[in-house]
Design an enzyme around this catalytic site. Structure first.
Site, PDB file in Angstrom:
ATOM      1  N   GLY A   1     -19.302  10.333 -25.361  1.00  0.00           N
ATOM      2  CA  GLY A   1     -20.528  10.519 -24.570  1.00  0.00           C
ATOM      3  C   GLY A   1     -21.365  11.648 -25.139  1.00  0.00           C
ATOM      4  N   ASN A   2     -22.328  12.100 -24.370  1.00  0.00           N
ATOM      5  CA  ASN A   2     -23.132  13.255 -24.800  1.00  0.00           C
ATOM      6  C   ASN A   2     -23.535  14.069 -23.574  1.00  0.00           C
ATOM      7  OD1 ASN A   2     -25.864  12.356 -23.868  1.00  0.00           O
ATOM      8  ND2 ASN A   2     -25.386  10.672 -25.262  1.00  0.00           N
ATOM      9  N   ARG A   3     -24.227  15.154 -23.798  1.00  0.00           N
ATOM     10  CA  ARG A   3     -24.464  16.119 -22.719  1.00  0.00           C
ATOM     11  C   ARG A   3     -25.685  15.810 -21.856  1.00  0.00           C
ATOM     12  NH1 ARG A   3     -21.110  20.388 -23.510  1.00  0.00           N
ATOM     13  NH2 ARG A   3     -20.436  20.782 -25.657  1.00  0.00           N
ATOM     14  N   SER A   4     -26.335  14.706 -22.068  1.00  0.00           N
ATOM     15  CA  SER A   4     -27.548  14.416 -21.298  1.00  0.00           C
ATOM     16  C   SER A   4     -27.233  14.301 -19.800  1.00  0.00           C
ATOM     17  CB  SER A   4     -28.167  13.101 -21.782  1.00  0.00           C
ATOM     18  OG  SER A   4     -29.170  12.709 -20.894  1.00  0.00           O
TER      19      SER A   4
END
Ligand code: CTP
Length: 429
Positions: free
Chosen positions: A236-239
């Site tokens: 995933g990512n930090r958005s």
């Protein structure tokens, strides 16, 4: 409601009407008579009032908020925790020329009499100095109960106008006193109350919301995608999705018909069509299905890579001491959704991207703008203090295809959203 139904009860329409230019908060609480509030709303609007509907949760079980959204001067407000206004009850109460509660249930009457603020409607009643018209509706036994009659006396003693219920058929087929007064009767009572007020003070009216996106369809993507490794793990990512949600909310407030394609764990803004997705592939399918919009804003942080193979069962860690090796996850590229949209952009569509950068911010953003055939690129230095993921503020520069560069100061994600929409509106003109 048909036009012919409207015409059976029409209010005065002249500029001299006591309703003209008046801001009326119409509180609707839960009861079968909530449908009559729709007719009352229409009558007051026809007479020139600016009607702001406030519905309790129970009222929404009887009448859909969409009806009031479509009919009233402003969108329905339902929560003390407004999207945009941190103190909606004070704003509503302070700016109202009159507050009308129709129907008023025994609960709302009781809370108001006791000074209890347990929701936006009762908070507004307590936060206003404007005249209040309360129109009770309930079963005969409740209406005649000592407690309710006591509360009515208390309110009456405080100068609240009571439009007493009528006798007639009640919910469930019972007959007795307790039926909400007819809309025309309530209208006449409010009219009499407004007629007593001094001339409207324009300075007290809040600025009217812009409706410059009325009739415009806007597709917004938000959140970070998740790419499955196995049934348990993902990349995933930090958005956080907050900037995309702020854009969807701002576009909605400005009159747009908004579709929000989202992978963020946030509740959708009311009145926005939500399409939930998880992976980049799902986001691509959903955005493509809504790619005929007048405006597309890709605020999502879409994964650029995903595991080439998703393992069907949870990968076991094995015993490292006995030589078990950590798995090697082979990645493959995902589709660039925005580049695909840019390549197939229909005439007249405005395409907006967000560039999340940590270095050479403007150069990288300008290159992406050209490469993906965008009209607007919002360059976002996600490593700056007060900017990027999970923050409520952001620092961005808006780049246009013609080379225009518009840096914005640090501001809220809602302010960024409005600035981006201002640019879009300008391009559409
Ligand atoms: N985007 C997209 N599909 C992808 C990757 C990005 O539609 N697979 C969109 C994003 O929603 C954003 C814009 O492209 O509006 C720029 O995304 P960003 O991550 O900043 O850039 P990338 O094109 O992915 O390039 P890089 O990661 O190398 O900076």
């Amino acid at each position: 409601m048909t036009d012919s139904a409207d015409q059976s009860e029409t209010g005065p329409r002249s500029a001299a009407s006591p309703f003209a230019g008046r801001r009326v908060v119409l509180g609707v609480s839960g009861g079968i008579a909530a449908y009559k509030a729709i007719i009352l709303c229409r009558l007051m609007m026809d007479a020139g009032a600016h009607v702001v509907p406030v519905m309790t949760a129970a009222a929404q079980r009887f009448v859909g908020r969409a009806t009031f959204d479509a009919l009233a001067s402003e969108r329905v407000q339902t929560s003390i925790f407004g999207d945009d206004d941190p103190i909606p009850h004070t704003t509503l109460g302070q700016t109202a020329d009159a507050v009308v509660v129709a129907p008023a249930t025994a609960r709302v009457i009781g809370s108001y009499a006791a000074g209890i603020s347990d929701g936006l409607l009762t908070a507004t009643l307590l936060a206003t100095r404007a005249p209040v018209v309360v129109c009770p509706a309930m079963h005969t036994e409740m209406w005649e109960h000592d407690a309710v009659q006591h509360n009515i006396d208390v309110l009456h003693g405080r100068g609240v106008h009571i439009v007493v219920p009528e006798a007639g058929r009640l919910a469930g087929g019972d007959v007795g006193t307790g039926r909400l007064a007819e809309p025309s009767t309530i209208f006449a009572s409010v009219e009499a109350v407004l007629a007593e007020l001094p001339e409207p003070d324009p300075a007290r009216q809040p600025p009217q919301p812009r409706r410059d996106f009325a009739g415009v369809s806007v597709t917004v993507s938000a959140g970070g995608t998740r790419e499955a490794i196995d049934p348990v793990r993902f990349i995933g990512n930090r958005s956080s999705g907050k900037q995309g949600y702020a854009i969807a909310t701002a576009a909605r407030d400005r009159g747009a018909e908004v579709t929000l394609v989202t992978s963020a764990p946030l509740s959708p803004p009311e009145g926005v069509r939500e399409v939930r997705v998880e992976s980049a592939a799902e986001m691509e399918a959903a955005v493509t299905a809504h790619a005929d919009a007048d405006v597309i804003v890709m605020a999502a942080a879409v994964a650029d890579f995903r595991p080439a193979d998703v393992v069907a069962q949870k990968i076991k860690k094995g015993d490292a001491d006995r030589g078990a090796e950590a798995p090697v996850i082979v990645l493959e590229h995902t589709q660039d959704i925005l580049a695909g949209l840019g390549a197939a952009k229909p005439a007249g569509q405005v395409l907006v991207g967000f560039a999340a950068e940590t270095a050479d911010v403007l150069d990288n953003a300008a290159q992406k703008l050209a490469r993906k055939n965008l009209d607007v690129m919002v360059a976002n230095d996600v490593s700056a203090a007060g900017a990027g993921f999970a923050h409520d503020t952001n620092i961005v520069t808006i780049l246009l295809a013609d080379g225009t560069v518009r840096p914005l100061p640090i501001c809220s994600k809602r302010e960024v959203a409005d600035a981006v929409l201002d640019t879009v509106a300008e391009l559409r003109r």
